[in-house]
Scaffold this motif. Structure first.
Motif, PDB file in Angstrom:
ATOM      1  N   ASN A 168       0.827  -1.213   0.000  1.00 18.45           N
ATOM      2  CA  ASN A 168       0.000   0.000   0.000  1.00 18.45           C
ATOM      3  C   ASN A 168       0.863   1.267   0.000  1.00 18.45           C
ATOM      4  O   ASN A 168       2.091   1.202  -0.051  1.00 18.45           O
TER       5      ASN A 168
ATOM      6  N   ARG B 122      -8.056  -4.461  -7.800  1.00 18.51           N
ATOM      7  CA  ARG B 122      -6.618  -4.190  -7.873  1.00 18.51           C
ATOM      8  C   ARG B 122      -6.356  -2.685  -7.769  1.00 18.51           C
ATOM      9  O   ARG B 122      -7.202  -1.882  -8.118  1.00 18.51           O
ATOM     10  N   ASN B 123      -5.190  -2.344  -7.327  1.00 19.90           N
ATOM     11  CA  ASN B 123      -4.779  -0.943  -7.236  1.00 19.90           C
ATOM     12  C   ASN B 123      -3.326  -0.826  -7.676  1.00 19.90           C
ATOM     13  O   ASN B 123      -2.486  -1.604  -7.233  1.00 19.90           O
TER      14      ASN B 123
ATOM     15  N   TYR C 292      -9.594   8.690  -5.169  1.00 25.47           N
ATOM     16  CA  TYR C 292      -9.222   7.701  -6.195  1.00 25.47           C
ATOM     17  C   TYR C 292      -7.772   7.845  -6.650  1.00 25.47           C
ATOM     18  O   TYR C 292      -7.170   6.891  -7.109  1.00 25.47           O
TER      19      TYR C 292
ATOM     20  N   GLY D  66      -3.459   4.641  -7.534  1.00 24.41           N
ATOM     21  CA  GLY D  66      -4.916   4.757  -7.643  1.00 24.41           C
ATOM     22  C   GLY D  66      -5.366   4.726  -9.094  1.00 24.41           C
ATOM     23  O   GLY D  66      -4.742   4.083  -9.938  1.00 24.41           O
TER      24      GLY D  66
ATOM     25  N   ARG E 132      -8.285   3.606 -10.089  1.00 24.97           N
ATOM     26  CA  ARG E 132      -9.128   2.416 -10.338  1.00 24.97           C
ATOM     27  C   ARG E 132     -10.442   2.780 -11.033  1.00 24.97           C
ATOM     28  O   ARG E 132     -10.972   1.995 -11.802  1.00 24.97           O
TER      29      ARG E 132
ATOM     30  N   GLU F 276     -10.196  -3.609 -13.337  1.00 24.99           N
ATOM     31  CA  GLU F 276      -9.510  -3.683 -12.038  1.00 24.99           C
ATOM     32  C   GLU F 276     -10.284  -4.513 -11.005  1.00 24.99           C
ATOM     33  O   GLU F 276      -9.834  -4.648  -9.874  1.00 24.99           O
TER      34      GLU F 276
ATOM     35  N   SER G 188       1.324  -3.682  -8.081  1.00 27.05           N
ATOM     36  CA  SER G 188      -0.101  -3.589  -7.768  1.00 27.05           C
ATOM     37  C   SER G 188      -0.377  -4.394  -6.507  1.00 27.05           C
ATOM     38  O   SER G 188       0.427  -5.251  -6.112  1.00 27.05           O
TER      39      SER G 188
ATOM     40  N   GLY H 228     -10.009   0.566   1.161  1.00 19.96           N
ATOM     41  CA  GLY H 228      -8.801   1.353   0.859  1.00 19.96           C
ATOM     42  C   GLY H 228      -8.150   2.004   2.061  1.00 19.96           C
ATOM     43  O   GLY H 228      -7.188   2.745   1.907  1.00 19.96           O
TER      44      GLY H 228
END
Ligand SMILES: Cc1cc2nc3c(=O)[nH]c(=O)nc-3n(C[C@H](O)[C@H](O)[C@H](O)COP(=O)(O)OP(=O)(O)OC[C@H]3O[C@@H](n4cnc5c(N)ncnc54)[C@H](O)[C@@H]3O)c2cc1C
Length: 378
Positions: free
Chosen positions: A61, A250-251, A274, A288, A290, A297, A333, A361
């Protein structure tokens, strides 16, 4: 290849008499293991993760110690109710305090830099709507953060950072950023010191509950029985329990090369959370996007998405780092667990199975307390 059967030694030393097993060695699973061991010091507690190190979101993250930008909270209110939104905000704030107490701000490399929300020039009306809401949000969360003005306009930050095409900036004074790698390393150190065993690089492929506990089947063909199971596998939980109200998304994240005399300091959000970026070691980490390909994603597969990568680079070129030479040095990711509601799931699924999943998130904020709360159910 692994043998389909464990040896006598393997079975008696590692697999027999497991009182509490946890699937997932992310922030939630590792904290759950720590609190399970605190609650039941004599219990044999094991954590299983299919990754070499945790391989979901906790080590991938952005390290924002955040609980909500104004536009994201406004968006949440539209999809939920204000009381639920503030309840979740309070849980995130409390979760961060819990994490600081458990690990220590120093060990997390915590930087109380503030969280900044930026609005592009073409978002003028949207920015005005958010700015008008500042007094209301400040009043509503004063009892949570203890600050008269958690949110405030901060135009100075736009010039100071050299941003282009930005029209407004709102600071959240109670947010900051940390180092997710150091956070997980510190949690593993605490867990190891308590005698918690980690089995890494092995996927749990099936679970089946009986009156005495839960049988776990592993990807190497081994099976063993545990007394209690906590599922802390977040975005991947549906693979084992297909009816859960959860989906994996996914991010993407990019990190630039080192930038000389980088003026950008802090953690920044844009467009309802986002997009996000921050400084790290004279570099910019950006991620971000997404919302640009929601369908693409919605996946539990790691990988890249060129539509999103291009948009993130465009944001760097036109807003964050205009007139700056840089290259992209790394990309990765991670996988989130989300649902129609932003509330995480922390509940008993059945007699011997407890769920601590769907962190969304802001799982850095929610995760450690959720792990602890899960152990209160067993
Ligand atoms: C790119 C990105 C940026 C983010 N940025 C932030 C941020 O700045 N701030 C913030 O608060 N939150 C952020 N988040 C969200 C946050 O990281 C997550 O909510 C949080 O880490 C979830 O923790 P977890 O322990 O629930 O799950 P995870 O960390 O995903 O852990 C689940 C673990 O389960 C393991 N697993 C899954 N299935 C199995 C199986 N069958 N057998 C064995 N092991 C299994 C996986 O390998 C994984 O390690 C971000 C997420 C991503 C992806």
């Amino acid at each position: 290849m692994y043998s389909a059967q464990p040896s006598y030694w393997e079975r008696t030393s590692f697999l027999d008499n497991v009182d509490i097993a946890i699937i997932g060695a992310g922030i939630v699973g590792t904290t759950a293991a720590i609190y399970a061991k605190k609650k039941y010091p004599q219990a044999r507690v094991v954590v299983l993760d299919r990754g070499f190190i945790a391989s979901g979101a906790s080590t991938k993250n952005a390290g924002f110690a955040c609980f909500g930008s104004i536009s994201e909270l406004m968006d949440d209110v539209e999809h939920s109710s204000e009381s639920l939104v503030f309840e979740l905000l309070a849980a995130r704030y409390e979760g961060l305090e819990h994490l600081f107490k458990l690990i220590g701000k120093g060990a997390l490399d915590y930087n109380p830099c503030g969280g900044y929300e930026l609005f592009k020039k073409d978002e003028y009306l949207f920015a005005q709507e958010c700015i008008e809401k500042i007094p209301h949000f400040n009043k509503s969360i004063k009892s949570i953060t203890g600050l008269e003005e958690t949110y405030a306009l901060d135009t100075r930050k736009i010039q100071e950072s050299g941003f282009q095409n930005i029209n407004a900036c709102i600071i959240n004074r109670a947010e900051g950023m940390l180092h997710p790698g150091k956070m997980m390393q510190a949690l593993y150190t605490i867990a190891a010191s308590m005698g918690i065993q980690f089995f890494n690089g092995i996927e749990v492929t099936h679970i089946s509950e009986s009156t005495n506990g839960v049988e776990l089947g592993l990807a190497n063909g081994w099976q063993f029985q545990v007394g209690e199971l906590i599922m802390a596998n977040n975005g991947f939980a549906k693979q084992l329990l297909p009816n859960l109200a959860l989906k994996a998304v996914r991010n993407q994240v990019l990190v630039t090369s080192k930038i000389k005399d980088l003026d950008i300091q802090g953690s920044f959000h844009m467009f309802k959370g986002y997009y996000y970026f921050r400084n790290i070691d004279s570099r910019i980490l950006i991620g971000g996007g997404r919302h640009l390909d929601m369908k693409g994603e919605t996946t539990k597969s790691f990988g890249s998405n060129t539509i999103i990568e291009d948009a993130l680079i465009n944001l760097l070129d036109t807003v964050v780092l205009p007139r700056t030479d840089y290259t992209i040095e790394s990309t990765w990711s991670g996988i989130l667990g989300v649902g129609s509601s932003k509330q995480p799931i922390c509940e008993k699924h059945s007699e011997h199975i407890t769920l601590a999943i769907r962190l969304g998130g802001m799982g850095v904020a929610l995760g450690s307390l959720l792990g602890k709360n899960a152990t209160e159910l067993i």
